[in-house]
Enzyme design. Structure first.
Site, PDB file in Angstrom:
ATOM      1  N   VAL A 180      39.174  34.896  79.040  1.00 35.33           N
ATOM      2  CA  VAL A 180      37.964  34.449  79.739  1.00 35.33           C
ATOM      3  C   VAL A 180      37.191  35.635  80.344  1.00 35.33           C
ATOM      4  CG1 VAL A 180      37.059  33.081  81.670  1.00 35.33           C
ATOM      5  CG2 VAL A 180      38.926  32.195  80.272  1.00 35.33           C
ATOM      6  N   ASP A 181      35.905  35.707  80.083  1.00 32.72           N
ATOM      7  CA  ASP A 181      35.005  36.720  80.665  1.00 32.72           C
ATOM      8  C   ASP A 181      35.385  38.147  80.294  1.00 32.72           C
ATOM      9  OD1 ASP A 181      33.586  34.661  81.861  1.00 32.72           O
ATOM     10  OD2 ASP A 181      34.739  34.746  83.703  1.00 32.72           O
TER      11      ASP A 181
END
Lengths: 334, 334, 334, 334
Positions: free
Chosen positions: C278-279
């Site tokens: 994520v990210d």
């Protein structure tokens, strides 16, 4: 910014230049045709002596509530002070903490200090205030620490000479020998205190001896050693550090290499107060610049040097002008 | 930016640091715990000797048409050159003017220059090219001119010492005496040539004698006299000026005062080639910073000094790296 | 940016306006006095039909070595192509990976595609190239996903209508119902697929059915659910996400709250390709804006919305123009 | 920015989220796992009713002198008001003009207005004050004027719907028909008043009839006709215009074309109050973005559209929040 606005040099008026509105009867005719002559005459003269000697800055924090501003401004009025600038901030209008910075001009302030402070402390008690007063004529004594990179250190010294930073430089401390020549040329004492893993406690003790009681601020101008919690506790004054990344991104070592590896499109620099936790102290100032995929780590370092110089200088200037308060790990920069 | 990406220092590899992907076996373990030691080792060593000696930059402009890139890249390939970076621009895809900058690495380039240039001129004729070739090892000789403000001048000299600017400083010429000490300390010749309305032609003649044939670039680092059209014609090399406003706003004298009076919310600086028409030459680089109603003219000047330093340095660097072409009053900055 | 420079509207010439230098016989006189009429006439007409239909973009990556540019440009020349723009990048001049994007104009390209591609694949084999070709006339089909915030979604749809984004919008998928009205008004299909912890796998399967084989790009315009690794694997096309912080700072949930708590002086937004982590995917575009201690979290969100809109739009535009390559977790954005 | 900081939504507290310091007992646990749910709950609820109804902003200007702040803050204290934010500025500390904006919260303000204003006018007389008071609950009525470009107009209307702009939109007036559909869909009245050189006086009279007495602000959201001095005089309220350049550069028609021709490296937008002299009114807000030689005029226009939207929205917001004062052609933006 406001407090610099008064004490406009008289030479500007002699030129017929009235900056804040008003008449300006043929600027070029009066001063002759040399752009540089006029420029230098009008704006680069120092503030007149009657300015700094009579100016003070009052910093306050207390539980928010009604009547604080009224009480403080009434007090200053009764003392004969003229408010030059005033800023306030509250974390919450009803149950928050209130912060205020007021710069004021008070003729004969140097004679009235004791009574002024004694009377204000009565008012402060009523509102449960933490407060401090700073007198503009008392320039802060600052110790600078650096390693081998010269850009932040020389930039601060140059700005000091230019009159941009209201401070006295106590000394420069470095864990390397390289920058001695440059620093001593400027008439500043240079102390070389080498640091190795073994010698670190001894080195910090040496530095403390040079700083404690002599400096009111320590600026780490790319000092590449991590100061111990004990040092920070014993030094007895704020320590400003410049970190070469946009914190909290890339805290710790080698931020430019990690910025390169992560492929960010902007790199940054962060000036903050040093605390026990590395690179986690209250942030005073930050800035960034755009970079692209073609930038090598060396390019990032070069671009970063310019950011570091600017960001550190702005943070130091804000601190020296008593514009920075800290509350729950965040700064209020008035 | 691209051409700096090769010639990575060997010490980085010894540390086990491979920047562009690849393995990195415990960076901290190998190099010890000093952040500053590693940092200095990895990135600040100069480019290895085999780099600059063999690198050249080819600048081309010609009527656009098919086959230009193919011909140039084929030529370079046949010469044994390895293209390091290549940029191109066309004002119009069909009937425009085509511009190209190619940096390439060619072993033994120093021995092959004459034949290389002779052969390329054949190709150039075919396409009606204007072209020039620059050899990275031949650093440009630069004359700096200043008045009394030190910030742009000292910044350029500091960057030069840091290795950020590939140039040789021929001399500093000033119409004031003030900056002599700083400049001479750095081992650079300082010539004081005072200028008054009457003495201007004579002063320019003196300056020309110091510059002509000796410098390949003149940088006006806040030189506050307007150079005559005749001077610009006779000097025989480009002249870069820094103007303390965001041109074309506030061309002419006292831009900060006029910015103050107009109430702009951003102030800027502009580096441009000097031409007959004051402050109207091709713009190389610009930047701005936000200001507010509370900024005095002195504040604008202080903020502006930082802009001027950065903008001038970037423009000079682009010029020294042969990245700037001029076409119909506009620059192409590759 | 370069490829937009040709195909200037014929109406500009009728006005006597020749932008890239040349004559301009009384612009105002010919076109009348209405600023808005002229403005609209000159520049806002779409590119003429002969442009996009014949333009293609060739993207290449391969081990660096001599002769690549020469071979590609020679090939294009022999095919009768006129290069509109060309950019290249190498991670290292000797043992690096080489990347190239070339946009070219080739009359009758639509008839010659098969032979063009077959012949180029021969050349590509010689150099071990990964390569792809994109035809400007084939606009990419894009699926947009959003939650309840409308700013990014509506901004992309508005830019699409303005002609700023060369795409076809396949549909909008949202885990909420709110934005249906706005989207359907614009003639775009809206699919509401609610997501709860339990229904997530089923919801993702539904979304995949709408996207797979129909879209060549998915844009998460503030879609506030984390897509599973399985989804990303099965979707079969790139997914661009906008994260409301300056990554890698404040990855994860509630970045504005955490930015507030950390007291940063700049907030940012980051557009990146979504990956399993994520990210942490390759960053395409970032930007920041200055904030101060007086900004509440709501203020940061408001300021951030503008950043998010701009940053996402720029990233999507770069992707649609085939300007983005990915290498070892970093993007090359030509 | 400060005045938005109070009236924090109660739902945030229910989540256990206390933003300004304090406890935060497992944010994720309490609110569940949906990032978007929490986000919406915490921050996007409107200000509670007790806020706006009781808030007022007092704007003052008068000759500078001692005791002003004390008198005003004492007055507010005695009225039972709690100061939410206060800003001041003086053009000169001794003989300048003093400006002040104070936002305060006063329970039962709606009942006490008349007596409050009557009593304050006594104080105002003493200091020779110009003063105005604005009540936050009385949102300003705004007339928007546009031509054919939709970006500024739609952006303002979208921000209005989002709750970013505290205004009521009276109507949209355009000299073209194009934007009717978009505007009416949002429930806003749209008046098409065509303008030709001959019909201009009549057209302005029509517009005045729609605006005069009904609007307290006119916003020219890319209205491409120059309003006559007579119109500006008779309209009876401020007029904000967005100019698509960094004024004072490129005042007048076709700024992007002229920016292209001049070869600037940054383009900008300027929001200002309209005055008789075209593009010379007091500047409220400006911003710029970097561009390069490869940008066509169309590219500048596209980039410029984003600047125009942002700059105009910020200026309108500042005006609606009563943050802008004008003095000698310059704005003070608190």
């Amino acid at each position: 910014m406001l407090c610099a606005s008064w004490g406009r040099p008289s030479s500007a008026r002699e030129c017929g230049v009235s900056v804040a509105g008003g008449t300006r009867p043929d600027r070029r005719g009066v001063c002759g045709w040399w752009a540089d002559e006029l420029c230098a005459m009008s704006y680069l003269v120092p503030e007149p002596a009657h300015g700094a000697a009579h100016t003070a800055r009052l910093l306050i924090s207390c539980p928010d509530g009604p009547g604080i501003v009224a009480a403080v401004s009434q007090f200053l009025f009764e003392q004969g002070a003229n408010i030059v600038s005033s800023d306030q901030y509250s974390t919450h209008p009803e149950q928050g903490t209130f912060f205020m910075r007021t710069a004021f001009y008070l003729p004969k302030l140097e004679h009235a200090r004791l009574s002024f402070e004694a009377e204000f402390s009565e008012l402060a008690k009523r509102f449960g205030m933490d407060w401090r007063i700073f007198y503009a004529r008392e320039r802060k004594r600052v110790a600078l620490m650096a390693s081998r990179e010269d850009h932040c250190l020389l930039d601060l010294l140059w700005r000091h000479r230019r009159g941009e930073l209201e401070m006295e430089v106590v000394c420069v401390i470095s864990n390397h020998e390289q920058l001695r020549g440059e620093v001593e040329k400027l008439g500043v004492a240079y102390h070389h205190i080498p640091v190795t893993p073994d010698s670190k406690p001894r080195a910090e003790a040496q530095a403390l001896q040079l700083i404690s009681g002599r400096a009111e601020l320590v600026v780490l101008a790319r000092y590449m050693q991590i100061l111990s919690a004990e040092f920070l506790q014993r030094v007895g004054c704020p320590v400003i550090n410049i970190h070469h990344s946009f914190l909290p991104a890339f805290a710790g070592a080698q931020p430019y290499l990690r910025a390169y590896e992560r492929g960010v499109k902007l790199i940054g620099a962060t000036a903050h107060y040093a605390t026990d936790e590395v690179d986690a102290g209250p942030i005073i100032e930050q800035d960034v610049q755009r970079v692209g995929h073609g930038y090598t780590v060396e390019d990032l370092e070069r671009v970063g040097r310019d950011l570091e110089r600017l960001v550190l200088a702005r943070a130091v200037r804000s601190h020296l002008d008593d514009r920075v308060l800290v509350h729950q790990g965040r700064t209020i920069v008035f």
